[in-house]
Design a protein around this motif. Sequence first.
Motif, PDB file in Angstrom:
ATOM      1  N   SER A   1       0.840  -1.199   0.000  1.00 10.99           N
ATOM      2  CA  SER A   1       0.000   0.000   0.000  1.00 10.99           C
ATOM      3  C   SER A   1       0.873   1.247   0.000  1.00 10.99           C
ATOM      4  N   LEU A   2       0.618   2.124  -0.975  1.00  9.59           N
ATOM      5  CA  LEU A   2       1.233   3.449  -1.008  1.00  9.59           C
ATOM      6  C   LEU A   2       0.140   4.500  -0.907  1.00  9.59           C
ATOM      7  N   GLU A   3       0.484   5.682  -0.442  1.00 14.62           N
ATOM      8  CA  GLU A   3      -0.476   6.772  -0.452  1.00 14.62           C
ATOM      9  C   GLU A   3      -0.753   7.190  -1.895  1.00 14.62           C
ATOM     10  N   SER A   4      -1.894   7.848  -2.116  1.00 11.55           N
ATOM     11  CA  SER A   4      -2.252   8.227  -3.485  1.00 11.55           C
ATOM     12  C   SER A   4      -1.231   9.197  -4.072  1.00 11.55           C
ATOM     13  N   GLU A   5      -0.605  10.013  -3.224  1.00 14.52           N
ATOM     14  CA  GLU A   5       0.464  10.886  -3.688  1.00 14.52           C
ATOM     15  C   GLU A   5       1.338  11.302  -2.523  1.00 14.52           C
ATOM     16  N   TYR A   6       2.574  11.642  -2.863  1.00 15.79           N
ATOM     17  CA  TYR A   6       3.538  12.137  -1.887  1.00 15.79           C
ATOM     18  C   TYR A   6       4.071  13.474  -2.393  1.00 15.79           C
TER      19      TYR A   6
ATOM     20  N   GLY B   1       5.179   3.310   3.459  1.00 14.91           N
ATOM     21  CA  GLY B   1       4.134   2.456   2.925  1.00 14.91           C
ATOM     22  C   GLY B   1       3.935   1.234   3.788  1.00 14.91           C
ATOM     23  N   LYS B   2       2.997   0.367   3.383  1.00 12.79           N
ATOM     24  CA  LYS B   2       2.676  -0.820   4.163  1.00 12.79           C
ATOM     25  C   LYS B   2       2.810  -2.077   3.312  1.00 12.79           C
TER      26      LYS B   2
ATOM     27  N   SER C   1       2.072   5.276  -7.252  1.00 18.81           N
ATOM     28  CA  SER C   1       1.622   6.521  -6.658  1.00 18.81           C
ATOM     29  C   SER C   1       2.224   7.668  -7.456  1.00 18.81           C
TER      30      SER C   1
ATOM     31  N   THR D   1       5.721  -2.452   7.611  1.00 15.84           N
ATOM     32  CA  THR D   1       5.828  -1.078   7.120  1.00 15.84           C
ATOM     33  C   THR D   1       7.240  -0.838   6.599  1.00 15.84           C
TER      34      THR D   1
END
Length: 504
Positions: A90-95, A107-108, A174, A145
């Motif tokens: 899992s990554l965030e939608s944007e960094y 990320g996870k 992402s 993580t």
Amino acid sequence: MLNKKYIIMLLLIIVGICAISTASATDDIESVAAADDSEALAVDEAVSEDIPTSLDEDLEKNIESDKEVISAPADDEKLSGPYSSLYTVSLESEYKISSYSSGKITGKINGYPSYMPESYLKLMAYDVNGALKYTSGKFSTSKSTFSITITKNTLLPGMYLLVAVDEGDIMAKSILKVTGQSTITANDYSSSYMSGATMYARITDAKNGKPLSALNVGVAFSNGKTTVTRYFYPNSNGEIAFEPPVGVGTWTVTIFPGFDYITGQTVKKATITKSSATISAHKVTGYKGFKTTLKATVKSHGRNVNEGTVKFKINGKSYKAPVKNGVATKKIKLKKLKKYKYTAKFLGTANLGKTKTAKAKAVLKNRQKVKMSFKNPVVYMGKTKKVVVKITSKGKKVKSGWLYIKHKGGVDKAPVKNGKVILYAVGLVKDHYRGSNGLTSYYKKTVSRSYWMKYAPTDPKYKPLKVKYKSTSKYKCPSCGKKRTHNHYEHGWYRTYVYHIKVS
């Protein structure tokens, strides 16, 4: 390496265009190649591509050349193969990080089995030109993580596609936005409308002077009443070159990064003067009973004009027609079979001057008769035979239109290609059979049928034509091919009640 057009498209799909806009008459993406770089790509080229149905599949296909970068070391004995199907990332939608200081990407890792040997991940960043700009060190899947630090000055300001990869398999993706400051240099512009002369600009990092290419660049033209904005992707040298998308006048030109997390802009001036145009009228031919199309071509600086109106005059009457992609046409009805003289004149616009009057001829003719030649097909029952239908006019091949063919099963049609149509006649079966007395079967020797073929023109130059044809089917035994009365001997008996054939 990932495909350039795909990367640009994917970034636009995910985040859209970060554009600065004011009250504008036109805000869109311009397809103009950047200066001195055939690899430069305008945004509308990217968004016009078909959207992949599977992003992972497309990325995996394009990332093949980078597998040596992302594979685990050969001396890692515990890693015997990829385990990407066993877990998810899992990554965030944007960094968002700064180009001028270190930034973290976290990320996870979800569901990696503890009983399996550990696998390894890497993060990779691609710019909008499809170039690999960053590869992280490997990190283990054994933890739930992870945190990766991208040191300062690693990535220039811009937008990047961030991908988590295990042995060439894409686990997550992402958007990485890298903030920073830009310096934009450009020239003032002075030329005539449609001259083809381009305006030039270059965008660089304000702190280290390196060219920026992982972004789009906005260019806004304003004259106090109207604002027209275009966006361009620079080439690898940070350069863009474009023809002003506006008309005659003096325009203030503001050039700025298309992403709001990158600062910097410059203001220049564009002066555009009125141009002259040229017109040429074309000799045209019309046919009795159909409208005749008058035609004129309008150019400026050798390029097609796409504005304004042409005025045609013929037979004492005037007609107007808009110019589209350099051509103006007007359909009119002429009655007498003769040669007409007509004129055409471009009436001018705010950007282009009027032209002189061009002259040409319009000829009205009778439609031409066509000739259809073929051999009436003769075919044995149950068989097929090729039939070539030739269609000519005044000894020349007719290369357009349709041929309609009536036959026992209905009506078919086929296109006329290079003056001919190829058909296949089928020999009849049931029509030959006359009956049986229990021992002997009786068949007709010959069966003929009359039908019609009709040529339907798509060019008014030709007249339609309808002709009759005769299709003849002859008897031939389907078992042995004999064409006369005979018996068939089977299993020690003369099976005359089935196979004894008498041709009549």
